[in-house]
Each structure stands twice: as C-alpha cells, then as structure tokens.
Design a protein around this motif. Structure first.
Motif, mmCIF file in Angstrom:
data_model
loop_
_atom_site.group_PDB
_atom_site.id
_atom_site.type_symbol
_atom_site.label_atom_id
_atom_site.label_comp_id
_atom_site.label_asym_id
_atom_site.label_seq_id
_atom_site.Cartn_x
_atom_site.Cartn_y
_atom_site.Cartn_z
ATOM 1 N N GLN A 91 54.314 76.307 -24.173
ATOM 2 C CA GLN A 91 54.605 77.003 -22.920
ATOM 3 C C GLN A 91 55.294 78.336 -23.201
ATOM 4 O OE1 GLN A 91 56.583 74.659 -19.950
ATOM 5 N NE2 GLN A 91 55.159 72.954 -20.160
ATOM 6 N N SER A 127 59.946 78.614 -17.931
ATOM 7 C CA SER A 127 60.123 77.781 -16.741
ATOM 8 C C SER A 127 59.095 78.141 -15.668
ATOM 9 C CB SER A 127 61.542 77.897 -16.195
ATOM 10 O OG SER A 127 61.827 79.213 -15.796
ATOM 11 N N THR A 128 58.691 79.407 -15.611
ATOM 12 C CA THR A 128 57.644 79.809 -14.661
ATOM 13 C C THR A 128 56.317 79.153 -15.041
ATOM 14 O OG1 THR A 128 58.709 81.905 -14.180
ATOM 15 C CG2 THR A 128 56.360 81.773 -13.710
ATOM 16 N N SER A 132 56.047 76.356 -16.653
ATOM 17 C CA SER A 132 56.237 74.940 -16.336
ATOM 18 C C SER A 132 55.997 74.673 -14.850
ATOM 19 C CB SER A 132 57.645 74.501 -16.730
ATOM 20 O OG SER A 132 57.822 73.138 -16.453
ATOM 21 N N ARG A 133 56.553 75.520 -13.992
ATOM 22 C CA ARG A 133 56.337 75.353 -12.542
ATOM 23 C C ARG A 133 54.872 75.565 -12.171
ATOM 24 N NH1 ARG A 133 61.077 78.171 -12.536
ATOM 25 N NH2 ARG A 133 60.066 80.117 -11.915
ATOM 26 N N THR A 134 54.241 76.516 -12.833
ATOM 27 C CA THR A 134 52.823 76.775 -12.569
ATOM 28 C C THR A 134 51.985 75.556 -12.925
ATOM 29 O OG1 THR A 134 53.133 79.135 -12.976
ATOM 30 C CG2 THR A 134 50.884 78.306 -13.120
ATOM 31 N N SER A 155 58.812 83.746 -17.730
ATOM 32 C CA SER A 155 59.635 82.771 -18.453
ATOM 33 C C SER A 155 58.868 81.463 -18.661
ATOM 34 C CB SER A 155 60.916 82.486 -17.666
ATOM 35 O OG SER A 155 60.605 81.765 -16.491
ATOM 36 N N GLU A 193 52.698 72.587 -12.591
ATOM 37 C CA GLU A 193 52.815 71.546 -11.563
ATOM 38 C C GLU A 193 51.622 71.579 -10.613
ATOM 39 O OE1 GLU A 193 56.617 72.072 -9.697
ATOM 40 O OE2 GLU A 193 57.713 71.665 -11.558
ATOM 41 N N ASP A 194 51.015 72.763 -10.439
ATOM 42 C CA ASP A 194 49.836 72.903 -9.571
ATOM 43 C C ASP A 194 48.527 72.678 -10.325
ATOM 44 O OD1 ASP A 194 51.288 73.482 -7.285
ATOM 45 O OD2 ASP A 194 51.258 75.647 -7.652
#
Length: 105
Positions: free
Chosen positions: A35, A47-48, A50-52, A45, A54-55
């Motif tokens: 990542q 974390s961005t 990682s959040r992406t 980042s 999720e979709d």
C-alpha cells in the motif's frame, strides 16, 4: 419509467464470480507492491489507499457487471473467438505434421 433490464440468474452469478476474481487480482497486486508503494505512486498517504480499498468489492463487481476484468501488465488477454481460431489452426498443422512422419500413412 422503469429502466431496469432483465438479467438472468446465470449473468448475475457470472458477474459475481468475475467480480471476486477482479477483487482478488487487485489484492494480490497490492500485496506484491504494498500500500505504501501504491500511495507514493498516487501521491497520497497509505491510509488513503487503505480507505480506497474498502470500496474495492463494489468496484470489482462494477467492472465485472460491465464485462471487464483485471489483468496484470504483461498478461495477454485473448478474445475467445480468436483463441478458438488459433486452436483450429494448430490442430490442422499438427494433423498435417503427423501425416508426414516416417512410417505414417
């Protein structure tokens, strides 16, 4: 006005399976590259990323519903009709080649 199309259970199942393969292919690529690497390439980042991710199941399914699949760079995706044609040509070649072997025919 209802714009929903009729979709067969087989089409739904096929899209579900292809969506799962799309998702798995992306997850394998992320595992290989990390990542952090993807984030650096995107200029965001980790974390961005990682959040992406999720979709990802929804987007993988969307690609499948549109008849698209994810393939690694360097892969060759061949249309099924082209593959059938290639197999027919190979079979004809091999049959002709076998007829020319010593002790045959």
């Amino acid at each position: 006005m209802n714009t929903a199309e009729e979709v067969s259970p087989d089409e739904i199942e096929s899209a579900r399976k292809l969506g799962a393969r799309n998702e798995a292919e992306v997850l394998r690529a992320v595992a290989r590259m990390t990542q952090a690497h993807a984030a650096t390439c995107l200029g965001v980042s980790a974390s961005t990323v990682s959040r992406t991710l999720e979709d990802l199941p929804r987007w993988a399914q969307m690609l499948a519903a549109l008849g698209l699949q994810v393939a690694p760079i360097g892969s060759m995706v061949v249309d099924s009709e082209d593959l059938r044609s290639l197999k027919r040509m190979a079979l004809r070649y091999l049959e002709a080649d076998l007829q020319q072997l010593p002790g045959q025919g």
